[in-house]
Design a protein around this motif. Structure first.
Motif, PDB file in Angstrom:
ATOM      1  N   GLY A 241       0.813  -1.215   0.000  1.00 19.19           N
ATOM      2  CA  GLY A 241       0.000   0.000   0.000  1.00 19.19           C
ATOM      3  C   GLY A 241       0.845   1.263   0.000  1.00 19.19           C
ATOM      4  O   GLY A 241       0.627   2.168  -0.820  1.00 19.19           O
TER       5      GLY A 241
ATOM      6  N   PHE B 247       1.169   4.056  -3.132  1.00 19.90           N
ATOM      7  CA  PHE B 247       0.808   5.470  -3.059  1.00 19.90           C
ATOM      8  C   PHE B 247       2.018   6.369  -3.339  1.00 19.90           C
ATOM      9  O   PHE B 247       1.877   7.405  -3.992  1.00 19.90           O
TER      10      PHE B 247
ATOM     11  N   SER C 280       2.596   6.087  -7.036  1.00 16.60           N
ATOM     12  CA  SER C 280       1.509   6.750  -7.770  1.00 16.60           C
ATOM     13  C   SER C 280       1.744   8.247  -7.852  1.00 16.60           C
ATOM     14  O   SER C 280       1.582   8.861  -8.919  1.00 16.60           O
TER      15      SER C 280
ATOM     16  N   TYR D 143      -4.503   3.058  -9.075  1.00 19.34           N
ATOM     17  CA  TYR D 143      -4.415   4.112  -8.058  1.00 19.34           C
ATOM     18  C   TYR D 143      -3.844   5.407  -8.636  1.00 19.34           C
ATOM     19  O   TYR D 143      -4.151   6.485  -8.130  1.00 19.34           O
TER      20      TYR D 143
ATOM     21  N   LEU E 269      -5.943   8.819  -7.972  1.00 23.71           N
ATOM     22  CA  LEU E 269      -5.290   9.984  -7.369  1.00 23.71           C
ATOM     23  C   LEU E 269      -5.152  11.122  -8.370  1.00 23.71           C
ATOM     24  O   LEU E 269      -5.250  12.298  -8.004  1.00 23.71           O
TER      25      LEU E 269
ATOM     26  N   VAL F 166      -7.049  10.836  -1.437  1.00 21.90           N
ATOM     27  CA  VAL F 166      -6.047   9.903  -0.908  1.00 21.90           C
ATOM     28  C   VAL F 166      -6.668   9.035   0.189  1.00 21.90           C
ATOM     29  O   VAL F 166      -6.438   7.822   0.242  1.00 21.90           O
TER      30      VAL F 166
ATOM     31  N   ALA G 208      -8.913   6.411  -1.389  1.00 24.17           N
ATOM     32  CA  ALA G 208      -8.093   5.390  -2.048  1.00 24.17           C
ATOM     33  C   ALA G 208      -7.429   4.478  -1.017  1.00 24.17           C
ATOM     34  O   ALA G 208      -7.300   3.268  -1.246  1.00 24.17           O
ATOM     35  N   ALA G 209      -7.035   5.045   0.114  1.00 22.59           N
ATOM     36  CA  ALA G 209      -6.395   4.226   1.151  1.00 22.59           C
ATOM     37  C   ALA G 209      -7.382   3.217   1.735  1.00 22.59           C
ATOM     38  O   ALA G 209      -7.020   2.054   1.982  1.00 22.59           O
TER      39      ALA G 209
ATOM     40  N   TRP H 120      -7.873   0.437  -0.848  1.00 22.45           N
ATOM     41  CA  TRP H 120      -6.771  -0.515  -0.887  1.00 22.45           C
ATOM     42  C   TRP H 120      -6.772  -1.422   0.349  1.00 22.45           C
ATOM     43  O   TRP H 120      -6.546  -2.637   0.252  1.00 22.45           O
TER      44      TRP H 120
END
Length: 298
Positions: free
Chosen positions: A82, A86, A89, A170, A174, A212, A215-216, A219
Protein backbone atom coordinates in the motif's frame (compact mmCIF):
# COMPACT_ATOMS: atom_id res chain seq x y z
CA UNK A 1 -46.72 22.25 7.90
CA UNK A 2 -48.56 20.55 5.05
CA UNK A 3 -46.49 18.25 2.91
CA UNK A 4 -46.76 18.07 -0.83
CA UNK A 5 -48.15 15.09 -2.66
CA UNK A 6 -44.68 14.48 -4.13
CA UNK A 7 -43.08 14.32 -0.66
CA UNK A 8 -45.75 11.89 0.57
CA UNK A 9 -45.29 9.71 -2.50
CA UNK A 10 -41.53 9.73 -2.04
CA UNK A 11 -41.85 8.61 1.58
CA UNK A 12 -44.19 5.82 0.52
CA UNK A 13 -41.67 4.60 -2.05
CA UNK A 14 -38.68 4.92 0.25
CA UNK A 15 -39.88 2.30 2.75
CA UNK A 16 -40.21 -0.63 0.30
CA UNK A 17 -36.90 0.23 -1.37
CA UNK A 18 -35.10 0.40 1.97
CA UNK A 19 -36.70 -2.78 3.23
CA UNK A 20 -35.82 -4.60 0.01
CA UNK A 21 -32.20 -3.48 0.22
CA UNK A 22 -32.02 -4.45 3.91
CA UNK A 23 -33.45 -7.90 3.20
CA UNK A 24 -30.92 -8.52 0.40
CA UNK A 25 -28.04 -7.18 2.48
CA UNK A 26 -29.06 -9.32 5.44
CA UNK A 27 -29.44 -12.45 3.31
CA UNK A 28 -26.23 -12.01 1.31
CA UNK A 29 -23.88 -10.43 3.87
CA UNK A 30 -25.13 -10.33 7.45
CA UNK A 31 -26.46 -13.89 7.64
CA UNK A 32 -23.34 -15.56 6.08
CA UNK A 33 -21.11 -13.48 8.33
CA UNK A 34 -23.10 -14.45 11.41
CA UNK A 35 -23.00 -18.12 10.39
CA UNK A 36 -19.23 -17.88 9.90
CA UNK A 37 -18.90 -16.64 13.48
CA UNK A 38 -21.03 -19.59 14.64
CA UNK A 39 -19.06 -22.06 12.47
CA UNK A 40 -15.79 -20.75 13.93
CA UNK A 41 -16.94 -22.09 17.31
CA UNK A 42 -17.54 -25.58 15.97
CA UNK A 43 -15.70 -28.57 14.57
CA UNK A 44 -17.26 -28.84 11.12
CA UNK A 45 -16.14 -30.66 8.00
CA UNK A 46 -18.74 -28.98 5.77
CA UNK A 47 -20.87 -32.13 5.48
CA UNK A 48 -21.80 -33.44 8.91
CA UNK A 49 -23.54 -31.36 11.56
CA UNK A 50 -21.22 -28.87 13.29
CA UNK A 51 -20.02 -29.92 16.76
CA UNK A 52 -19.67 -27.11 19.32
CA UNK A 53 -16.07 -26.68 20.53
CA UNK A 54 -16.21 -23.16 21.92
CA UNK A 55 -13.02 -21.11 21.49
CA UNK A 56 -10.80 -24.09 20.71
CA UNK A 57 -10.28 -23.06 17.08
CA UNK A 58 -9.12 -19.60 18.14
CA UNK A 59 -6.74 -21.06 20.72
CA UNK A 60 -5.26 -23.32 18.04
CA UNK A 61 -4.97 -20.39 15.62
CA UNK A 62 -3.03 -18.41 18.20
CA UNK A 63 -0.16 -20.92 18.12
CA UNK A 64 -0.46 -21.99 14.47
CA UNK A 65 2.74 -20.88 12.66
CA UNK A 66 1.00 -21.11 9.27
CA UNK A 67 -1.72 -18.71 10.36
CA UNK A 68 0.84 -16.41 11.96
CA UNK A 69 2.72 -16.33 8.66
CA UNK A 70 -0.54 -15.72 6.79
CA UNK A 71 -1.40 -12.74 9.00
CA UNK A 72 2.13 -11.36 8.61
CA UNK A 73 1.96 -11.73 4.82
CA UNK A 74 -1.46 -10.06 4.74
CA UNK A 75 -0.16 -7.14 6.80
CA UNK A 76 2.88 -6.91 4.50
CA UNK A 77 0.61 -6.72 1.46
CA UNK A 78 -1.70 -4.16 3.05
CA UNK A 79 0.95 -1.89 4.51
CA UNK A 80 4.07 -2.57 2.44
CA UNK A 81 2.45 -2.75 -0.97
CA UNK A 82 0.00 0.00 0.00
CA UNK A 83 2.67 2.52 0.97
CA UNK A 84 4.73 1.61 -2.11
CA UNK A 85 1.67 2.02 -4.35
CA UNK A 86 0.81 5.47 -3.06
CA UNK A 87 4.39 6.75 -3.15
CA UNK A 88 4.92 5.44 -6.70
CA UNK A 89 1.51 6.75 -7.77
CA UNK A 90 2.38 10.31 -6.77
CA UNK A 91 5.81 10.01 -8.39
CA UNK A 92 4.17 8.86 -11.62
CA UNK A 93 1.56 11.62 -11.40
CA UNK A 94 4.21 14.30 -10.96
CA UNK A 95 6.09 12.94 -13.97
CA UNK A 96 3.26 12.27 -16.42
CA UNK A 97 1.53 15.62 -15.78
CA UNK A 98 4.53 17.24 -17.46
CA UNK A 99 4.37 14.92 -20.48
CA UNK A 100 2.57 15.61 -23.74
CA UNK A 101 1.56 11.97 -24.10
CA UNK A 102 0.26 11.68 -20.52
CA UNK A 103 -2.94 9.94 -21.61
CA UNK A 104 -1.00 7.20 -23.38
CA UNK A 105 1.18 6.61 -20.30
CA UNK A 106 -1.89 6.59 -18.08
CA UNK A 107 -3.58 4.05 -20.34
CA UNK A 108 -0.48 1.85 -20.44
CA UNK A 109 -0.26 1.88 -16.65
CA UNK A 110 -3.96 1.08 -16.29
CA UNK A 111 -3.83 -1.82 -18.78
CA UNK A 112 -2.81 -4.54 -16.26
CA UNK A 113 -5.90 -3.71 -14.22
CA UNK A 114 -8.10 -4.57 -17.21
CA UNK A 115 -6.56 -7.99 -17.79
CA UNK A 116 -7.62 -11.08 -15.88
CA UNK A 117 -5.54 -11.55 -12.74
CA UNK A 118 -5.06 -15.21 -13.59
CA UNK A 119 -3.54 -14.28 -16.95
CA UNK A 120 -1.23 -11.76 -15.27
CA UNK A 121 -0.16 -14.35 -12.70
CA UNK A 122 0.67 -16.86 -15.45
CA UNK A 123 2.64 -14.19 -17.31
CA UNK A 124 4.44 -13.21 -14.10
CA UNK A 125 5.33 -16.86 -13.51
CA UNK A 126 6.59 -17.24 -17.08
CA UNK A 127 8.93 -14.33 -16.46
CA UNK A 128 10.46 -15.61 -13.26
CA UNK A 129 10.38 -19.40 -13.36
CA UNK A 130 13.75 -21.15 -13.53
CA UNK A 131 13.60 -21.54 -17.32
CA UNK A 132 11.72 -18.27 -17.77
CA UNK A 133 12.40 -15.09 -19.68
CA UNK A 134 14.34 -13.29 -16.94
CA UNK A 135 16.78 -16.17 -16.44
CA UNK A 136 17.07 -16.43 -20.23
CA UNK A 137 18.14 -12.77 -20.37
CA UNK A 138 20.59 -13.30 -17.51
CA UNK A 139 22.04 -16.28 -19.37
CA UNK A 140 22.68 -14.08 -22.42
CA UNK A 141 24.50 -11.64 -20.13
CA UNK A 142 26.61 -14.47 -18.74
CA UNK A 143 24.95 -14.53 -15.31
CA UNK A 144 23.90 -17.84 -13.86
CA UNK A 145 20.17 -18.67 -13.49
CA UNK A 146 18.49 -17.54 -10.29
CA UNK A 147 15.85 -19.47 -8.37
CA UNK A 148 13.33 -16.64 -8.22
CA UNK A 149 10.37 -18.75 -7.16
CA UNK A 150 11.82 -20.61 -4.21
CA UNK A 151 9.80 -21.00 -0.98
CA UNK A 152 11.56 -18.06 0.66
CA UNK A 153 11.82 -15.76 -2.37
CA UNK A 154 8.54 -16.09 -4.27
CA UNK A 155 6.58 -13.86 -1.88
CA UNK A 156 8.78 -10.89 -2.76
CA UNK A 157 7.80 -11.43 -6.40
CA UNK A 158 4.15 -11.59 -5.33
CA UNK A 159 4.53 -8.16 -3.69
CA UNK A 160 6.25 -6.78 -6.79
CA UNK A 161 3.54 -8.21 -9.03
CA UNK A 162 0.78 -6.65 -6.93
CA UNK A 163 2.42 -3.24 -7.27
CA UNK A 164 2.61 -3.73 -11.03
CA UNK A 165 -1.05 -4.74 -11.31
CA UNK A 166 -2.54 -2.02 -9.10
CA UNK A 167 -0.29 0.94 -9.85
CA UNK A 168 -2.29 2.21 -12.83
CA UNK A 169 -5.58 1.94 -10.95
CA UNK A 170 -4.41 4.11 -8.06
CA UNK A 171 -2.62 6.53 -10.38
CA UNK A 172 -5.98 7.04 -12.11
CA UNK A 173 -7.86 7.62 -8.85
CA UNK A 174 -5.29 9.98 -7.37
CA UNK A 175 -4.81 11.79 -10.66
CA UNK A 176 -8.54 12.58 -10.71
CA UNK A 177 -8.11 14.34 -7.37
CA UNK A 178 -4.95 16.14 -8.46
CA UNK A 179 -6.49 17.29 -11.75
CA UNK A 180 -9.38 18.87 -9.81
CA UNK A 181 -7.00 21.28 -8.07
CA UNK A 182 -7.27 24.73 -9.70
CA UNK A 183 -4.14 25.74 -11.60
CA UNK A 184 -3.93 29.13 -9.90
CA UNK A 185 -2.81 27.45 -6.67
CA UNK A 186 0.24 26.07 -8.49
CA UNK A 187 0.83 29.42 -10.23
CA UNK A 188 0.75 31.26 -6.90
CA UNK A 189 3.13 28.73 -5.34
CA UNK A 190 5.45 29.01 -8.35
CA UNK A 191 5.51 32.80 -8.11
CA UNK A 192 6.34 32.47 -4.41
CA UNK A 193 9.40 30.44 -5.39
CA UNK A 194 8.10 26.98 -4.40
CA UNK A 195 9.90 24.09 -6.06
CA UNK A 196 8.30 20.82 -7.24
CA UNK A 197 8.58 19.17 -3.82
CA UNK A 198 7.17 22.21 -2.00
CA UNK A 199 4.29 22.48 -4.47
CA UNK A 200 3.54 18.80 -3.91
CA UNK A 201 3.75 19.09 -0.12
CA UNK A 202 1.86 22.34 0.33
CA UNK A 203 -0.57 22.26 -2.61
CA UNK A 204 -1.09 18.83 -4.15
CA UNK A 205 -1.14 16.65 -1.04
CA UNK A 206 -3.39 18.83 1.17
CA UNK A 207 -5.91 19.57 -1.59
CA UNK A 208 -6.06 15.94 -2.76
CA UNK A 209 -6.15 14.54 0.77
CA UNK A 210 -9.82 13.48 0.64
CA UNK A 211 -9.16 11.41 -2.50
CA UNK A 212 -6.05 9.90 -0.91
CA UNK A 213 -8.13 8.90 2.12
CA UNK A 214 -10.77 7.18 -0.02
CA UNK A 215 -8.09 5.39 -2.05
CA UNK A 216 -6.39 4.23 1.15
CA UNK A 217 -9.63 2.71 2.43
CA UNK A 218 -10.23 1.02 -0.94
CA UNK A 219 -6.77 -0.51 -0.89
CA UNK A 220 -7.05 -1.65 2.75
CA UNK A 221 -10.27 -3.53 2.06
CA UNK A 222 -9.24 -4.98 -1.31
CA UNK A 223 -5.75 -6.04 -0.16
CA UNK A 224 -7.05 -8.69 2.24
CA UNK A 225 -9.12 -10.24 -0.57
CA UNK A 226 -6.14 -10.85 -2.85
CA UNK A 227 -6.24 -14.53 -3.66
CA UNK A 228 -6.13 -15.64 -7.27
CA UNK A 229 -2.84 -13.91 -8.14
CA UNK A 230 -0.94 -15.74 -5.39
CA UNK A 231 -2.65 -19.04 -6.14
CA UNK A 232 -2.04 -18.90 -9.90
CA UNK A 233 1.50 -17.55 -9.56
CA UNK A 234 2.86 -19.82 -6.84
CA UNK A 235 0.58 -22.87 -7.03
CA UNK A 236 0.59 -25.48 -9.73
CA UNK A 237 -1.53 -28.34 -11.04
CA UNK A 238 -4.06 -28.14 -8.22
CA UNK A 239 -1.41 -27.78 -5.53
CA UNK A 240 -1.39 -24.86 -3.15
CA UNK A 241 1.52 -22.42 -2.97
CA UNK A 242 4.12 -22.97 -0.26
CA UNK A 243 2.80 -21.75 3.10
CA UNK A 244 5.42 -18.99 3.08
CA UNK A 245 3.33 -17.32 0.34
CA UNK A 246 -0.06 -17.72 2.04
CA UNK A 247 -2.11 -14.75 3.09
CA UNK A 248 -5.27 -15.15 5.14
CA UNK A 249 -7.42 -15.75 2.03
CA UNK A 250 -5.11 -18.63 1.00
CA UNK A 251 -5.18 -19.89 4.58
CA UNK A 252 -8.99 -20.15 4.55
CA UNK A 253 -8.93 -21.85 1.14
CA UNK A 254 -6.14 -24.21 2.21
CA UNK A 255 -8.04 -25.28 5.31
CA UNK A 256 -11.24 -26.01 3.39
CA UNK A 257 -11.19 -27.05 -0.27
CA UNK A 258 -7.74 -26.09 -1.48
CA UNK A 259 -4.95 -28.37 -2.61
CA UNK A 260 -4.78 -31.90 -3.93
CA UNK A 261 -5.85 -33.27 -0.53
CA UNK A 262 -8.51 -30.91 0.85
CA UNK A 263 -8.50 -30.45 4.63
CA UNK A 264 -12.27 -29.87 5.05
CA UNK A 265 -11.73 -28.08 8.38
CA UNK A 266 -14.44 -25.51 7.82
CA UNK A 267 -14.78 -24.57 11.48
CA UNK A 268 -11.06 -23.85 11.81
CA UNK A 269 -11.06 -21.91 8.52
CA UNK A 270 -14.08 -19.89 9.69
CA UNK A 271 -12.12 -18.89 12.80
CA UNK A 272 -9.34 -17.66 10.50
CA UNK A 273 -11.88 -15.70 8.45
CA UNK A 274 -13.35 -14.09 11.57
CA UNK A 275 -9.91 -13.04 12.77
CA UNK A 276 -9.23 -11.62 9.29
CA UNK A 277 -12.50 -9.66 9.43
CA UNK A 278 -11.49 -8.19 12.80
CA UNK A 279 -8.05 -7.41 11.37
CA UNK A 280 -9.59 -5.51 8.45
CA UNK A 281 -11.99 -3.63 10.71
CA UNK A 282 -9.14 -2.48 12.95
CA UNK A 283 -7.06 -1.45 9.94
CA UNK A 284 -9.90 0.54 8.41
CA UNK A 285 -10.53 2.35 11.71
CA UNK A 286 -6.82 3.15 12.08
CA UNK A 287 -6.52 4.36 8.49
CA UNK A 288 -9.63 6.54 8.82
CA UNK A 289 -8.34 8.11 12.01
CA UNK A 290 -4.90 8.70 10.51
CA UNK A 291 -6.36 10.19 7.33
CA UNK A 292 -8.99 12.30 9.07
CA UNK A 293 -8.42 16.00 8.53
CA UNK A 294 -10.64 18.99 8.14
CA UNK A 295 -11.77 19.20 4.53
CA UNK A 296 -10.33 22.06 2.49
CA UNK A 297 -12.83 23.85 0.26
CA UNK A 298 -11.57 25.27 -3.02
Amino acid sequence: MATSAFARKRRQLTIPYVIGALVLYTALFIAPSAYSVYASLTDWNGIDSPRWVGLRNYVTLWSDPVFQRSILNTATITLGVGVTLFVLSFVVILVIRELRFARFVRGALFLPHLVSTIVLAIFWGALFRYDGLVNGLLDVLGVGPVTWMGPDSAFALVLLGLVWIHLGYYVTILLAGVDAIPAHFYEAAFLDGAGPWQRFRHVTLPLAWDVVGVAAILWTISSVKIFEFILAFSGGQGALPHVNQWNTALFVYGKTLGGTAAAFTFGYAAAGAVVTLAFVAVLVIVVRRLMRRESIQF
